[in-house]
Design a protein around this motif. Sequence first.
Motif, PDB file in Angstrom:
ATOM      1  N   GLN B  18       4.285  16.064   3.096  1.00 28.41           N
ATOM      2  CA  GLN B  18       4.685  15.734   1.730  1.00 28.41           C
ATOM      3  C   GLN B  18       4.603  14.172   1.583  1.00 28.41           C
ATOM      4  O   GLN B  18       4.251  13.283   0.810  1.00 28.41           O
ATOM      5  CB  GLN B  18       6.053  16.113   1.301  1.00 28.41           C
ATOM      6  N   ALA B  19       5.534  13.644   2.931  1.00 27.09           N
ATOM      7  CA  ALA B  19       5.399  12.133   3.045  1.00 27.09           C
ATOM      8  C   ALA B  19       4.085  11.646   3.055  1.00 27.09           C
ATOM      9  O   ALA B  19       3.752  10.477   2.532  1.00 27.09           O
ATOM     10  CB  ALA B  19       6.264  11.567   4.308  1.00 27.09           C
ATOM     11  N   LEU B  20       2.914  12.084   3.884  1.00 24.24           N
ATOM     12  CA  LEU B  20       1.628  11.905   4.248  1.00 24.24           C
ATOM     13  C   LEU B  20       1.143  11.667   2.696  1.00 24.24           C
ATOM     14  O   LEU B  20       0.408  10.637   2.393  1.00 24.24           O
ATOM     15  CB  LEU B  20       1.098  12.687   5.058  1.00 24.24           C
ATOM     16  N   SER B  21       1.116  12.691   1.912  1.00 23.01           N
ATOM     17  CA  SER B  21       0.495  12.659   0.707  1.00 23.01           C
ATOM     18  C   SER B  21       0.898  11.594  -0.396  1.00 23.01           C
ATOM     19  O   SER B  21       0.078  10.820  -1.035  1.00 23.01           O
ATOM     20  CB  SER B  21       0.613  14.061  -0.076  1.00 23.01           C
ATOM     21  N   ALA B  22       2.361  11.348  -0.565  1.00 23.85           N
ATOM     22  CA  ALA B  22       3.096  10.303  -1.249  1.00 23.85           C
ATOM     23  C   ALA B  22       2.322   8.819  -0.541  1.00 23.85           C
ATOM     24  O   ALA B  22       2.128   8.079  -1.545  1.00 23.85           O
ATOM     25  CB  ALA B  22       4.378  10.384  -1.072  1.00 23.85           C
ATOM     26  N   ILE B  23       2.444   8.750   0.671  1.00 24.16           N
ATOM     27  CA  ILE B  23       1.844   7.699   1.302  1.00 24.16           C
ATOM     28  C   ILE B  23       0.518   7.263   0.974  1.00 24.16           C
ATOM     29  O   ILE B  23       0.029   6.167   0.675  1.00 24.16           O
ATOM     30  CB  ILE B  23       2.303   7.454   2.660  1.00 24.16           C
ATOM     31  N   SER B  24      -0.448   8.212   0.850  1.00 25.58           N
ATOM     32  CA  SER B  24      -1.831   8.048   0.786  1.00 25.58           C
ATOM     33  C   SER B  24      -1.966   7.602  -0.608  1.00 25.58           C
ATOM     34  O   SER B  24      -2.810   6.760  -0.804  1.00 25.58           O
ATOM     35  CB  SER B  24      -2.567   9.585   1.132  1.00 25.58           C
ATOM     36  N   ILE B  25      -1.326   8.067  -1.627  1.00 25.70           N
ATOM     37  CA  ILE B  25      -1.796   7.774  -2.877  1.00 25.70           C
ATOM     38  C   ILE B  25      -1.145   6.532  -2.992  1.00 25.70           C
ATOM     39  O   ILE B  25      -1.826   5.799  -4.055  1.00 25.70           O
ATOM     40  CB  ILE B  25      -0.963   8.952  -4.064  1.00 25.70           C
ATOM     41  N   MET B  26      -0.163   6.158  -2.458  1.00 27.69           N
ATOM     42  CA  MET B  26       0.655   4.985  -2.798  1.00 27.69           C
ATOM     43  C   MET B  26      -0.427   3.804  -2.167  1.00 27.69           C
ATOM     44  O   MET B  26      -0.644   2.948  -2.928  1.00 27.69           O
ATOM     45  CB  MET B  26       1.804   4.873  -2.184  1.00 27.69           C
ATOM     46  N   THR B  27      -0.892   4.219  -1.044  1.00 23.20           N
ATOM     47  CA  THR B  27      -1.731   3.170  -0.332  1.00 23.20           C
ATOM     48  C   THR B  27      -3.179   3.056  -1.124  1.00 23.20           C
ATOM     49  O   THR B  27      -3.405   1.665  -1.285  1.00 23.20           O
ATOM     50  CB  THR B  27      -2.405   3.705   1.162  1.00 23.20           C
ATOM     51  N   MET B  28      -3.736   4.123  -1.688  1.00 19.89           N
ATOM     52  CA  MET B  28      -4.825   3.968  -2.571  1.00 19.89           C
ATOM     53  C   MET B  28      -4.642   3.203  -3.770  1.00 19.89           C
ATOM     54  O   MET B  28      -5.528   2.090  -4.184  1.00 19.89           O
ATOM     55  CB  MET B  28      -5.356   5.287  -2.882  1.00 19.89           C
ATOM     56  N   SER B  29      -3.497   3.291  -4.624  1.00 18.83           N
ATOM     57  CA  SER B  29      -3.237   2.576  -5.698  1.00 18.83           C
ATOM     58  C   SER B  29      -3.044   1.024  -5.210  1.00 18.83           C
ATOM     59  O   SER B  29      -3.281   0.172  -5.921  1.00 18.83           O
ATOM     60  CB  SER B  29      -1.991   3.104  -6.458  1.00 18.83           C
ATOM     61  N   LEU B  30      -2.424   0.695  -4.322  1.00 16.29           N
ATOM     62  CA  LEU B  30      -1.961  -0.413  -3.821  1.00 16.29           C
ATOM     63  C   LEU B  30      -3.029  -1.184  -3.445  1.00 16.29           C
ATOM     64  O   LEU B  30      -3.320  -2.270  -3.574  1.00 16.29           O
ATOM     65  CB  LEU B  30      -0.623  -0.426  -2.965  1.00 16.29           C
ATOM     66  N   PHE B  31      -3.999  -0.449  -2.821  1.00 13.15           N
ATOM     67  CA  PHE B  31      -5.409  -1.059  -2.233  1.00 13.15           C
ATOM     68  C   PHE B  31      -6.063  -1.541  -3.367  1.00 13.15           C
ATOM     69  O   PHE B  31      -6.757  -2.569  -3.452  1.00 13.15           O
ATOM     70  CB  PHE B  31      -5.910  -0.313  -1.524  1.00 13.15           C
ATOM     71  N   GLY B 174      -3.219   0.281 -13.682  1.00 16.64           N
ATOM     72  CA  GLY B 174      -2.382   0.960 -14.593  1.00 16.64           C
ATOM     73  C   GLY B 174      -2.418   2.454 -14.487  1.00 16.64           C
ATOM     74  O   GLY B 174      -1.325   3.040 -14.040  1.00 16.64           O
ATOM     75  N   VAL B 175      -3.656   2.962 -14.620  1.00 13.07           N
ATOM     76  CA  VAL B 175      -3.637   4.355 -14.524  1.00 13.07           C
ATOM     77  C   VAL B 175      -3.396   5.121 -13.088  1.00 13.07           C
ATOM     78  O   VAL B 175      -2.643   6.002 -13.061  1.00 13.07           O
ATOM     79  CB  VAL B 175      -5.168   4.903 -14.770  1.00 13.07           C
ATOM     80  N   HIS B 176      -3.841   4.322 -11.868  1.00 11.65           N
ATOM     81  CA  HIS B 176      -3.670   4.628 -10.718  1.00 11.65           C
ATOM     82  C   HIS B 176      -1.918   4.412 -10.361  1.00 11.65           C
ATOM     83  O   HIS B 176      -1.276   5.398  -9.670  1.00 11.65           O
ATOM     84  CB  HIS B 176      -4.310   3.821  -9.764  1.00 11.65           C
ATOM     85  N   ILE B 177      -1.163   3.520 -10.846  1.00 13.16           N
ATOM     86  CA  ILE B 177       0.122   3.290 -10.798  1.00 13.16           C
ATOM     87  C   ILE B 177       0.889   4.532 -11.318  1.00 13.16           C
ATOM     88  O   ILE B 177       1.761   4.926 -11.000  1.00 13.16           O
ATOM     89  CB  ILE B 177       0.527   2.047 -11.380  1.00 13.16           C
TER      90      ILE B 177
END
Lengths: 225, 292
Positions: B18-31, B174-177
């Motif tokens: 669960q942590a990995l999926s949350a961090i992945s999507i967060m990384t993508m959006s912040l990138f 905005g959409v990604h966030i």
Amino acid sequence: MVTTLGLTKKFGDIRALSDVTLTISEGEFVFLTGPSGSGKTTFLRLILRDLKSDAGTLKVGGQDVSQISQSKLPQYRRQIGAVYQDFKLLADRNIRENVALPLEVRGVHPDKYTSPVKVAMELVGLGSKAQMFPAQLSGGELQRVSLARAIVGKPKLLLADEPTGNLDPKTARSIVKLLREIHSQLKTTVIMATHNADIVNASVQRVITLEEGKVIKDSPKGKYD
Amino acid sequence: MIRHLKTALLRLKRSPYQALSAISIMTMSLFLAGSFFLLAAGSEAILSYFETRPQINAYFPQDMTPTPEQIDAIISRLKETKKTDVIKYVSKEEALKVYKSLNSNDPLLLEAVTASLLPASIEVTAQSPQDLKDLAKFLKLEESIEEVRYAEDVVGALSRWIYSVRLVGAVLVGVHILITFTVILLVVGIKVANRRDEIQLFQLVGATPAYISAPFIFEGIIYGVVGGFIAWGISYLIILYSMGFLVSFLTGVIALPPSIVFMLELLAGLLGLGSLVGGMGGAVAVHRFLKQ
């Protein structure tokens, strides 16, 4: 300590408590008896404000429980200790940490709760098992931990909801004995809900009997009917 | 606070996927957010470069050396239009200096050219890109001016491009966030539901909503911080990897590689954004449960 007047609680069309009026004085030890579904647990949950009443008043220590705001609720609950049939212990915390929980949530520094936790654990006879986890203890020991947790914050009122329900008769008697000791040592008001006739009849205490949500008997030195 | 942080870290350890999926999507959006920020900052630097360049060059005939009176007359007429910002006369000698500095690596070109071969000129910067055309027309009418060159609204085109980049970037980020916020809400929400009994016990022993919420909020913040660091690292690596390509295009236009201070500011921004989104996701997830 606890005063109710016409206290009523409904779940849909079912009246779990109906027009209950009674007074429990400070320092009393009271058995709350009756068959399953008679309203014992509902009564205790109303005292804890885990439920809200539909009608009537309930005062604890002179405070109208239904008027307590959400922000003041944690403060109110800290005055009450509770013991449950299923113990409600945290499996991922050791015994010492479980007992310390009520002090921890109050923001007491770990250095400052070492002593009260030790006292509570010794009172219930578990001083040597502080580092063990709930999975390593027997049912009776788990209920002792639950008792230690309930008293560690020096509550004015101790609620015990079927604390012997999951225990064998011998262990059940030892838990009730412990509750009596706590009551006499700490002068805490104790309300114990039970349908264990042996336990009630083994002592001479006030017994309030509920049936279908109504108080059908309230005798100062009662027996389980 | 340390206790809540420890609790949050322990919960992360217990549900790594669960942590990995949350961090992945967060990384993508912040990138994505970081990339658009870098693109916007780079475009801004390019725009600023063009804004400070002369926009119109009016050349005198190659065989003519204008008299000071001729130069002053043209400059004063230009000033009367009230459309100019900076006007500068460039003599043949100055033109040679510029030529030499631009071709310093080619001795053959330097040897072949003398000041007499280069025309004197007047460089004009307009107050607004819209005035470029009028000023160019004005200079063409001057008898002593042989040729007028101007970059037709380069600045205007760049401004419009930057505006588009910002707009598209803002919408995409905005959409990604929003998607990230929803994922954090879902991940923390599952954990809150799994810990229902524990939360109820906390409530019964007198824990405040803030006490109960804190580990979940910290959990969201950890997703944001870890995602922010990874996104920043990827951005930095891409910039460093592309240096050869970028330098060939942008030498003299923007400073490359970006300064460490600028990159640290970007890191702070990404960590701040990540923490805000993650923390809010955690807070909303637990608040929804407590409200029930």
